[in-house]
Motif scaffolding. Sequence first.
Motif, short mmCIF file in Angstrom:
data_model
loop_
_atom_site.label_atom_id
_atom_site.label_comp_id
_atom_site.label_asym_id
_atom_site.label_seq_id
_atom_site.Cartn_x
_atom_site.Cartn_y
_atom_site.Cartn_z
N ASN A 135 0.90 -1.29 0.12
CA ASN A 135 0.02 0.04 0.06
C ASN A 135 0.90 1.32 0.09
N GLY A 136 0.25 2.48 -0.46
CA GLY A 136 0.74 3.34 -0.07
C GLY A 136 -0.19 4.53 0.48
N LEU A 137 0.25 5.47 1.49
CA LEU A 137 -0.70 6.42 2.00
C LEU A 137 -0.08 7.69 2.26
N ALA A 138 -1.05 8.62 2.57
CA ALA A 138 -0.99 9.95 2.50
C ALA A 138 -1.31 10.28 4.20
N ALA A 139 -0.61 10.57 5.03
CA ALA A 139 -0.90 10.87 6.51
C ALA A 139 -1.47 12.18 6.57
N PRO A 140 -2.51 12.23 7.55
CA PRO A 140 -3.09 13.36 7.86
C PRO A 140 -2.37 14.75 7.80
N ASP A 141 -0.80 14.46 8.23
CA ASP A 141 -0.03 15.56 8.53
C ASP A 141 0.66 15.87 7.19
N GLY A 142 0.20 15.39 5.98
CA GLY A 142 0.83 15.62 4.71
C GLY A 142 2.04 14.77 4.51
N ARG A 143 2.54 13.83 5.10
CA ARG A 143 3.66 12.98 4.85
C ARG A 143 3.25 11.76 3.88
N VAL A 144 4.02 11.33 2.95
CA VAL A 144 3.86 10.24 2.07
C VAL A 144 4.61 8.90 2.44
#
Length: 226
Positions: A68-77
Amino acid sequence: MLRLLPLLLAIGYGLVLWHFSARNMKRQLDNRSRRLRDTGLEPILDRLAAAMGVAEVPVHVYEVDPVNGLAAPDGRVFLTEGFMRLYREGRVSAEELASVIAHELGHVAHGHARRRMIDFTGQNVLRAVLVPLLGRLVPFAGVLLAGLISSALAARLSQRDEYEADAFATALLIKAGLGTGPQISLFHKLDALTGAPGAAAPAWLLTHPKTEARIAAIRERESRWT
């Protein structure tokens, strides 16, 4: 005022649950991630950074097995360790990983984390309204119907976000000189790589659009943009 109490409670519950979930996710990511350092990926990341007009595109590795890939709520990838393992085994190319990173950057650019907080709260409000209404109209199935309607709305909103992130990725990959080939080739592999159930659920209940529909949208945008 008493009539509005269930709605206010639903809104408050949604906000509290979202913030608790976001804080818990941040703690997990902080404890189980590292900065991505890979000589094969660095030139590709430099091309993405140049296309965006920034000094660098920082990417982190989340040390979990699912692909998976994800974008965290704080903007990190983030890319998961499962994705990196496929890359090291040669089953996913550097350019295909770049398409995942570009997609997650699309989520960040569109502010999808904040939007999903609003969407989640709205779904709680909708459920709070529908449960008593449908409960009176269909006594034994009202709660189930309310849940299905809320789930369908959540899936529709999530699919909208995925299409927007795909479009951002397509534009970024074209601008970076990578083209849409890696994006499309990864989608062709995606179901097998992630163990996705394919057509096990109706499209309107899937949080991600059907792979075929996403590829068709990419091709259509590419034909218009190039």
